[in-house]
Design a protein around this motif. Structure first.
Motif, short mmCIF file in Angstrom:
data_model
loop_
_atom_site.label_atom_id
_atom_site.label_comp_id
_atom_site.label_asym_id
_atom_site.label_seq_id
_atom_site.Cartn_x
_atom_site.Cartn_y
_atom_site.Cartn_z
N LEU A 155 68.67 67.00 89.34
CA LEU A 155 68.70 66.55 88.01
C LEU A 155 67.26 66.44 87.71
CD1 LEU A 155 71.64 64.10 87.78
CD2 LEU A 155 71.65 66.52 86.81
N ARG A 156 66.98 66.99 86.33
CA ARG A 156 65.72 66.50 85.87
C ARG A 156 65.49 65.29 85.68
NH1 ARG A 156 66.74 71.76 85.55
NH2 ARG A 156 65.25 73.31 85.12
N SER A 157 66.47 64.10 85.58
CA SER A 157 66.17 62.82 85.34
C SER A 157 65.59 62.43 86.66
CB SER A 157 67.45 62.18 84.83
OG SER A 157 68.35 62.40 85.96
N ASP A 158 66.06 62.88 87.78
CA ASP A 158 65.35 62.42 89.24
C ASP A 158 64.17 63.29 89.80
OD1 ASP A 158 68.02 61.17 88.84
OD2 ASP A 158 68.32 61.37 91.08
N THR A 159 63.95 64.24 89.19
CA THR A 159 62.81 64.98 89.74
C THR A 159 62.00 65.63 88.83
OG1 THR A 159 64.30 65.60 91.62
CG2 THR A 159 62.63 67.32 91.20
N PHE A 160 60.58 65.81 88.97
CA PHE A 160 59.75 66.37 88.25
C PHE A 160 59.74 68.19 88.35
CE2 PHE A 160 57.77 62.23 89.45
CZ PHE A 160 57.67 61.78 88.03
N TYR A 161 60.22 68.59 87.37
CA TYR A 161 60.28 70.08 87.28
C TYR A 161 58.94 70.84 86.83
CZ TYR A 161 65.18 70.71 88.86
OH TYR A 161 66.26 70.96 89.72
N VAL A 162 58.52 71.84 87.35
CA VAL A 162 57.39 72.53 86.89
C VAL A 162 57.52 73.81 86.30
CG1 VAL A 162 55.15 73.47 87.62
CG2 VAL A 162 55.74 71.51 88.74
N ALA A 163 58.60 74.16 86.69
CA ALA A 163 59.35 75.49 86.23
C ALA A 163 60.72 75.32 86.39
CB ALA A 163 58.67 76.71 86.61
N GLU A 165 62.62 77.07 88.53
CA GLU A 165 63.15 76.91 90.02
C GLU A 165 61.97 76.18 90.84
OE1 GLU A 165 64.43 80.73 91.11
OE2 GLU A 165 66.34 80.22 90.12
N VAL A 166 61.07 75.48 90.09
CA VAL A 166 59.69 74.91 90.89
C VAL A 166 59.68 73.37 90.46
CG1 VAL A 166 57.40 75.09 91.32
CG2 VAL A 166 58.68 77.10 90.61
N VAL A 167 59.59 72.77 91.70
CA VAL A 167 59.52 71.29 91.45
C VAL A 167 58.20 70.67 92.11
CG1 VAL A 167 62.15 71.02 91.29
CG2 VAL A 167 61.05 70.82 93.32
N LEU A 168 58.04 69.26 91.75
CA LEU A 168 57.22 68.47 92.76
C LEU A 168 58.01 68.24 93.85
CD1 LEU A 168 54.93 66.61 90.35
CD2 LEU A 168 54.50 68.92 91.17
N ARG A 169 57.62 68.57 95.05
CA ARG A 169 58.71 68.34 96.31
C ARG A 169 59.01 66.75 96.07
NH1 ARG A 169 54.73 68.68 101.44
NH2 ARG A 169 53.39 67.18 101.06
N THR A 170 60.41 66.58 96.42
CA THR A 170 60.98 65.26 96.57
C THR A 170 60.93 64.61 97.77
OG1 THR A 170 63.30 66.22 96.88
CG2 THR A 170 62.54 65.87 94.57
N HIS A 171 60.68 65.38 98.67
CA HIS A 171 60.71 65.01 99.99
C HIS A 171 59.71 66.10 100.88
CE1 HIS A 171 64.92 67.01 100.73
NE2 HIS A 171 64.17 67.74 99.96
N THR A 172 59.30 65.93 102.27
CA THR A 172 58.70 66.39 103.08
C THR A 172 59.62 67.45 103.79
OG1 THR A 172 58.41 64.82 104.79
CG2 THR A 172 56.49 65.28 103.47
N SER A 173 60.79 67.27 103.80
CA SER A 173 61.93 68.05 104.41
C SER A 173 61.68 69.81 104.17
CB SER A 173 63.17 67.88 104.12
OG SER A 173 63.32 66.34 104.54
N PRO A 174 61.37 70.24 102.84
CA PRO A 174 61.06 71.50 102.90
C PRO A 174 60.23 72.21 103.94
CG PRO A 174 60.67 70.53 100.58
CD PRO A 174 60.88 69.56 101.44
N MET A 175 59.45 71.61 104.44
CA MET A 175 58.47 72.15 105.37
C MET A 175 59.27 72.39 106.84
SD MET A 175 55.49 73.44 105.53
CE MET A 175 54.51 73.26 106.86
#
Ligand code: PHE
Length: 348
Positions: A155-163, A165-175
């Motif tokens: 949700l946009r209320s929890d996470t910063f969206y840049v576009a 389908e693009v976010v400021l990562r909410t955790h390091t797990s994407p790595m």
């Protein structure tokens, strides 16, 4: 009279030639051409001379004065030039000299210290350090980590969206996913870095730091996860520590656990004076991180890179650097890490 003029000119010329500074030259000028000097007075007195002498004396005195003025001007130019040279030589900067360390060197921020301390522990166990992008595609941040379409973190209320389908990562797990795309198993990495969530209070800041861990091979078990985290807990919080795994849920690990470390601030939840320990709230356990066995669905996203879910297993964990520093040093408010108040920072 003419002889006297020649004497005065010669004496003046000698003194001008002997002057070795602009100051000395100026003194010579005052002495020979100043208001009380003999030569100019002589010139001023020409009118009182008998008429037949006026022409010759006046001319001679004028020529002598002009000659001295010319000498003074030339000598002045020479002295100014050599004084400038001397000054330049004196002021020359020798760029080959070592720099003077004028400023105190300062120190590492507590978060940097803590991050490096944690890195050292895992490097000592054979992990490599990897870093990933802070601006992340939702494929890596959510989709490939098995988050369903309705997961609240999207949700946009929890996470910063840049576009879209693009976010400021909410955790390091994407790595986890990115690293597996980059190299086949076995893989043993930790990933320190900044993460972002729309949260702000005494225990949450919109930007904070995590360290991810990922270990994948053909024979990794939950016991390896436990042993690795026990080693970590003892290195950071003291040799006597125990760890405890509690069942939990993360979309990308199965089973998932929350990991507690035994409290290092009290005995059985009580302080020496019998009061309840504020750190573990009397429970004698402190939650330090989330972890679990990598969900086979996650391997499904990187199968083509050598991660066959039928053949390999792995564990992953993720911890907050602020939280570790906070616990270890008894920091009262998370925001202190970012206030840049030297009274706080200098304590570490
Ligand atoms: N990414 C999780 C979080 O931010 C932590 C985690 C990492 C859990 C790895 C399990 C495995 O809360």
């Amino acid at each position: 009279m003419i002889d006297r003029i020649e004497e005065l000119r010669a004496a003046g010329a000698a003194e001008v030639a002997a002057a070795t500074s602009s100051e000395a030259l100026e003194q010579a000028r005052v002495r020979h051409l100043g208001r009380r000097a003999e030569l100019p007075n002589l010139l001023r007195g020409v009118a009182e001379l008998p008429p037949e002498q006026r022409g010759a004396v006046g001319r001679a005195a004028n020529v002598a004065r002009k000659a001295l003025e010319t000498l003074i001007e030339r000598r002045g130019g020479e002295l100014a030039a050599s004084e400038l040279d001397a000054q330049l030589a004196r002021d020359r900067v020798d760029v080959t000299l070592p720099g003077a360390p004028a400023l105190p060197a300062g120190g590492l921020h507590l978060l940097t210290q803590t991050q490096r301390e944690i890195e050292d522990v895992f490097i000592g166990m054979g992990f490599n350090v990897a870093e990933g992008p802070e601006v992340e595609h939702i494929h890596y941040n959510f989709d490939a980590l098995n988050h369903d379409a309705a997961h609240p973190a999207r949700l946009r209320s929890d996470t910063f969206y840049v576009a879209d389908e693009v976010v400021l990562r909410t955790h390091t797990s994407p790595m986890q996913v990115r690293a597996m795309e980059q190299q086949p198993p076995p893989i043993f990495i930790i990933v320190p870095g900044r993460v972002y969530r729309r949260d702000s209070d005494a225990t949450h800041t919109p930007q904070f730091h995590q360290i991810e861990g990922l270990a994948v091979d053909v024979d990794i078990t939950l016991a390896d996860l436990r042993g690795t985290l026990l080693q970590f807990a003892r290195a950071i919080f003291g040799d006597e520590r125990q760890v405890r795994l509690r069942p939990h849920f993360f979309p990308f690990t199965e089973p998932s656990v929350e990991v507690d470390v035994s409290c290092f601030n009290c005995t059985d939840g009580l302080l020496a004076d019998g009061s309840r320990c504020p750190l573990c709230k009397g429970t004698s356990w402190i939650e330090i991180l989330g972890a679990g066995m990598v969900d086979p669905n996650v391997f499904g996203y990187v199968r083509e890179y050598g991660y066959d879910p039928e053949r390999i297993q792995g564990f992953a964990f993720g911890m907050g650097v602020e939280r570790i520093a906070f616990l270890k040093h008894g920091v009262s408010d998370l925001r202190l890490f970012y206030d840049n108040d030297l009274r706080f920072l200098r304590q570490f």
